[in-house]
Design an enzyme around this catalytic site. Structure first.
Site, PDB file in Angstrom:
ATOM      1  N   CYS A  52       4.567  -0.799 -12.764  1.00  0.00           N
ATOM      2  CA  CYS A  52       4.883   0.166 -13.541  1.00  0.00           C
ATOM      3  C   CYS A  52       6.267  -0.039 -14.504  1.00  0.00           C
ATOM      4  CB  CYS A  52       5.369   1.516 -12.842  1.00  0.00           C
ATOM      5  SG  CYS A  52       6.602   1.283 -11.441  1.00  0.00           S
TER       6      CYS A  52
ATOM      7  N   LYS B 186      -2.744   4.712  -4.000  1.00  0.00           N
ATOM      8  CA  LYS B 186      -3.811   3.884  -4.516  1.00  0.00           C
ATOM      9  C   LYS B 186      -4.812   3.605  -3.360  1.00  0.00           C
ATOM     10  CE  LYS B 186      -0.729   2.009  -7.910  1.00  0.00           C
ATOM     11  NZ  LYS B 186       0.036   2.821  -7.406  1.00  0.00           N
TER      12      LYS B 186
ATOM     13  N   ALA C 182       0.704  -1.278   0.055  1.00  0.00           N
ATOM     14  CA  ALA C 182      -0.121  -0.089   0.192  1.00  0.00           C
ATOM     15  C   ALA C 182       0.818   1.387  -0.061  1.00  0.00           C
ATOM     16  CB  ALA C 182      -0.956  -0.033   1.215  1.00  0.00           C
ATOM     17  N   ALA C 183       2.025   1.246   0.559  1.00  0.00           N
ATOM     18  CA  ALA C 183       2.554   2.704   0.917  1.00  0.00           C
ATOM     19  C   ALA C 183       3.186   3.068  -0.291  1.00  0.00           C
ATOM     20  CB  ALA C 183       3.992   2.374   1.801  1.00  0.00           C
ATOM     21  N   PRO C 184       3.254   4.319  -0.634  1.00  0.00           N
ATOM     22  CA  PRO C 184       2.854   5.709   0.337  1.00  0.00           C
ATOM     23  C   PRO C 184       1.560   5.703   0.573  1.00  0.00           C
ATOM     24  CG  PRO C 184       3.748   6.682  -1.757  1.00  0.00           C
ATOM     25  CD  PRO C 184       3.807   4.872  -1.956  1.00  0.00           C
ATOM     26  N   GLY C 185       0.607   5.143  -0.243  1.00  0.00           N
ATOM     27  CA  GLY C 185      -0.801   5.392   0.052  1.00  0.00           C
ATOM     28  C   GLY C 185      -1.726   6.023  -1.022  1.00  0.00           C
TER      29      GLY C 185
ATOM     30  N   ASP D 269       4.885  -8.683   6.058  1.00  0.00           N
ATOM     31  CA  ASP D 269       5.409  -9.249   4.946  1.00  0.00           C
ATOM     32  C   ASP D 269       4.111  -9.652   4.038  1.00  0.00           C
ATOM     33  OD1 ASP D 269       6.289 -10.730   2.620  1.00  0.00           O
ATOM     34  OD2 ASP D 269       8.067 -11.376   3.704  1.00  0.00           O
TER      35      ASP D 269
ATOM     36  N   ASP E 142      -0.184  -4.069  -6.120  1.00  0.00           N
ATOM     37  CA  ASP E 142       0.645  -3.169  -6.792  1.00  0.00           C
ATOM     38  C   ASP E 142       1.976  -3.565  -6.665  1.00  0.00           C
ATOM     39  OD1 ASP E 142       1.074  -0.885  -8.652  1.00  0.00           O
ATOM     40  OD2 ASP E 142       1.700   0.164  -6.740  1.00  0.00           O
TER      41      ASP E 142
END
Length: 717
Positions: A328, A212, A207-210, A257, A275
């Site tokens: 990406c 999405k 998730a980081a940095p947030g 993890d 992601d």
């Protein structure tokens, strides 16, 4: 010569100083004590490091980044032959015309895009964008695949330095990074077994940095549950800071993890977003050296890690749910090749979901319905997205339709409630506690708490400080108790004998720039401070940073987040600005961060004072690196800053923890030489050092000296 003059003037007043207790210690001189010679050595080394750092910064700037070829273009980025060979091997960009257009697109700088955040906007998106364009003189054009995304076609210089961004009304986000959340949300909406939104659970595995995560929260309207995970604790703090600013109240943050989630939450989530960390080949427009060399072994390691995360996310997905995988990268191995191998391993259980409905995406449809974004086609970064639907392997029809849910739409998934744990140390807030909180907030802001936090639940965290937290409703429904996650929600404030004290974190969560009638904190002090920050008031800017530094749940990452969000383009940081950042680093024991911010302070032309030098020394000492702490003490002396008793005490306490009695005695003698009178904490620290070292004679000597000085013991004997 200058170093010698500084040291001579500093020590001349104490040349003939003698210890307070004659006969117990000897007085060092400039010829006998290496302290003085070390000061000159440290000064020379510091100067050399400064020159080397400047040289490294210059060398790190690629020449092609500075070479302008024409209006709005850069020099062509270096691309290795292995990349072209990889495309040939998998039939990607076979046409010379496509490759030429690809190279031309890579020469253009990336387009700036923003994403509106409905959780912080009180009007319709169209009304908000029209108002924003008028206020900021921007020209916005829509991102084809997101109703919340907009390209900023003019006025880009101030995008990150406006109050709307500071308060979380919009986020600066690459347009392609908006695809995963939009695809997952569309799959959840189109699922024949979709659950009531209030009971929909989504996992963001990386998730980081947030960006999405906050996008998903906006699409879900703050309802349901989002479990946002990242393996790095530092990145989790940045993630949490973004969730706070975005006003997200339906998320919990996990620091684990990602490959463990398949075992921890089997068949629990309606949607999963993976992601995955990747080689980043698609970011060539902003990271122009990414294709200079073929990643080789790193690519192989990335694919192994990506497959592990994908499998873990798949195990945590319920039948009928949807998983979105994205990178990406432009490589086949990380994208289509990985999905092909995954489908072979899960034949009959997984199928690629149709994404052709996504507005603007048909031109990006690739292998078997996956989405591959090319820079020259969409004028964005390169990107890959695929949606997978989890089928019921026991269906007799063989049609591949998702299994209908046997659970009512208005309930949480039973596996989720079995795997979730209500955090230990928390309890549901009583009616009296909720009333106390609401009355305090109403007195301060003229509104009640529930106007802002509707849909959340108030809980009390027991302990020395009774904290009031806003938690997602799913945690209350959990069937067991367990350790609290990295962040279970939003801390509203603390209760004490005198009443209720609102937290700075909750002010950031609720702050808006809208009208007083609709905005809960429009008249709030913190919102006004944020507005003032963007008009160049450094004192108010420092107040926000200091509030973040004092808040345990924000801390260093919160401070750094605000330094990034509130760019100093219109605010000149002063000593207090950097002092808050260094203080936050010391509180977290991050000595490297404290040193880095101190160096940035001096690079900005702000001189360090004794307080900041002392904080850095203390950070190094707490980290157990007394040698580094001593070097910083010498650096302070070299700069002509006279150390105070607190600076000496920080060193002495470090030696006490290590039981280094000789060094503790040495620095106590140096205090005598400087004319700084040792206080009780200093003597007690030296005494602890002798006790830890089992030096009875030394401890007796210090006790005798403390009696002569009239110092009180701290109970260490």
């Amino acid at each position: 010569k200058n170093v010698s003059l500084v040291m001579l003037s500093f020590w001349s007043s104490s040349q003939n100083a003698t210890p307070s207790c004659p006969g117990t210690v000897s007085t060092p001189t400039r010829t006998s004590d290496p302290f003085f010679a070390a000061a000159a050595t440290a000064a020379t080394a510091a100067q050399r490091r400064s020159v080397s750092a400047r040289a490294r910064r210059l060398e790190s700037r690629p020449a092609e980044r500075l070479a302008r070829v024409g209006e709005g273009q850069l020099a062509a980025p270096p691309i290795c032959k292995e990349f072209w060979g990889h495309l040939d091997e998998h039939g990607l960009l076979p046409s010379p015309k496509d490759r030429k257009q690809f190279l031309e697109a890579c020469r253009r700088p990336p387009r700036v895009a923003i994403r509106a955040n409905p959780l912080k906007i009180d009007t319709s998106i169209s009304t908000w964008t029209n108002s924003l364009q008028k206020r900021r003189q921007w020209r916005l054009s829509p991102v084809p695949w997101s109703s919340l995304g907009f390209f900023v076609d003019s006025g880009q210089g101030a995008v990150g330095n406006v109050v709307e961004h500071a308060l979380g009304e919009f986020f600066v986000q690459e347009a392609t990074s908006m695809l995963p959340a939009e695809v997952l949300w569309g799959c959840l909406q189109k699922s024949p077994s979709r659950r009531n939104l209030e009971h929909t659970a989504v996992l963001d595995l990386c998730a980081a940095p947030g960006g999405k995560t906050t996008h998903l929260a906006a699409l879900m309207g703050g309802k349901g549950l989002i479990v946002a995970n990242d393996a790095s604790a530092a990145r989790c703090r940045a993630l949490r800071a973004n969730l706070v600013v975005a006003g997200v109240k339906n998320a919990i943050v996990e620091n684990a993890d990602g490959t463990d989630f398949g075992e921890r939450f089997p068949r629990c989530f309606d949607g999963v977003l993976v992601d995955a960390p990747c080689t980043g080949m698609g970011t060539v427009r902003k990271n122009r050296s990414v294709l200079r060399q073929w990643p080789g072994d790193f690519l192989e390691e990335a694919v192994v890690r990506q497959m592990s995360l994908l499998r873990a996310g798949w195990r945590s997905l319920r039948p009928g749910g949807a998983l979105v995988y994205s990178t990406c990268s432009l490589s086949w191995d990380e994208n289509e090749g990985l999905i092909q191998a995954f489908l072979q391993d899960h034949s009959g259980e997984a199928a690629i979901a149709d994404s052709s409905w996504l507005l603007g995406a048909p031109s990006a449809l690739g292998w078997q319905g996956t989405l591959r974004i090319w820079p020259h086609v969409s004028d964005t970064d390169g990107f890959f997205v695929v949606a997978l639907r989890k089928l019921d392997v026991g269906t007799s029809s063989g049609s591949g339709d998702p299994r209908p849910m046997r659970l009512g739409d208005t309930d949480w998934s039973p596996p989720l409630l079995e795997c979730l744990a209500y955090p230990e140390g928390f309890s549901k807030a009583s009616v009296e506690e909720e009333s106390m909180c609401q009355e305090a907030l109403r007195a301060e802001f003229g509104a009640g708490l529930l106007d802002v936090v509707a849909g959340g639940e108030l809980h009390v965290r027991a302990g020395g400080r009774r904290e009031l937290w806003l938690l997602p409703p799913a945690l209350s429904a959990a069937r067991s108790r367990g350790p609290a996650p990295f962040s279970p929600g939003i801390m509203v404030g603390r209760m004490h004998a005198g009443g209720f004290h609102r937290s700075a974190e909750f002010s950031l969560f609720a702050a808006r720039s809208g009208s007083a009638a609709k905005s809960w904190t429009a008249a709030g002090a913190l919102t006004q401070r944020l507005l003032a920050c963007l008009e160049g008031d450094v004192q108010d800017f420092n107040a926000v940073l200091n509030a973040s530094a004092e808040e345990p749940t924000l801390g260093l990452q919160g401070c750094e987040q605000w330094m990034r969000r509130l760019s100093p383009a219109r605010v000149a940081p002063d000593g207090a600005t950097y002092g808050s950042l260094i203080k936050a680093a010391v509180r977290e024991g991050a000595s490297s961060s404290a040193i880095a911010w101190f160096d940035r302070m001096e690079a900005a032309g702000v001189s360090g004072d004794v307080v900041k030098y002392t904080m850095v020394c203390d950070a190094c000492a707490r980290a157990g690196d007394t040698a580094l702490a001593e070097r910083w003490f010498l650096r302070m002396c070299h700069k002509g800053v006279r150390p105070n008793v607190v600076a000496f005490a920080a060193l002495l306490k470090a030696f006490a923890r290590l039981g280094d009695a000789p060094r503790a005695d040495l620095w106590l003698r140096r205090m005598d030489c400087t004319g700084v009178r040792a206080n009780g904490p200093c003597y007690n620290a030296v005494l602890r050092a002798h006790i830890t070292a089992e030096d009875v004679a030394g401890a007796k000597s210090i006790l005798d000296r403390m009696q002569l000085e009239g110092m009180q013991l701290e109970g260490v004997v």
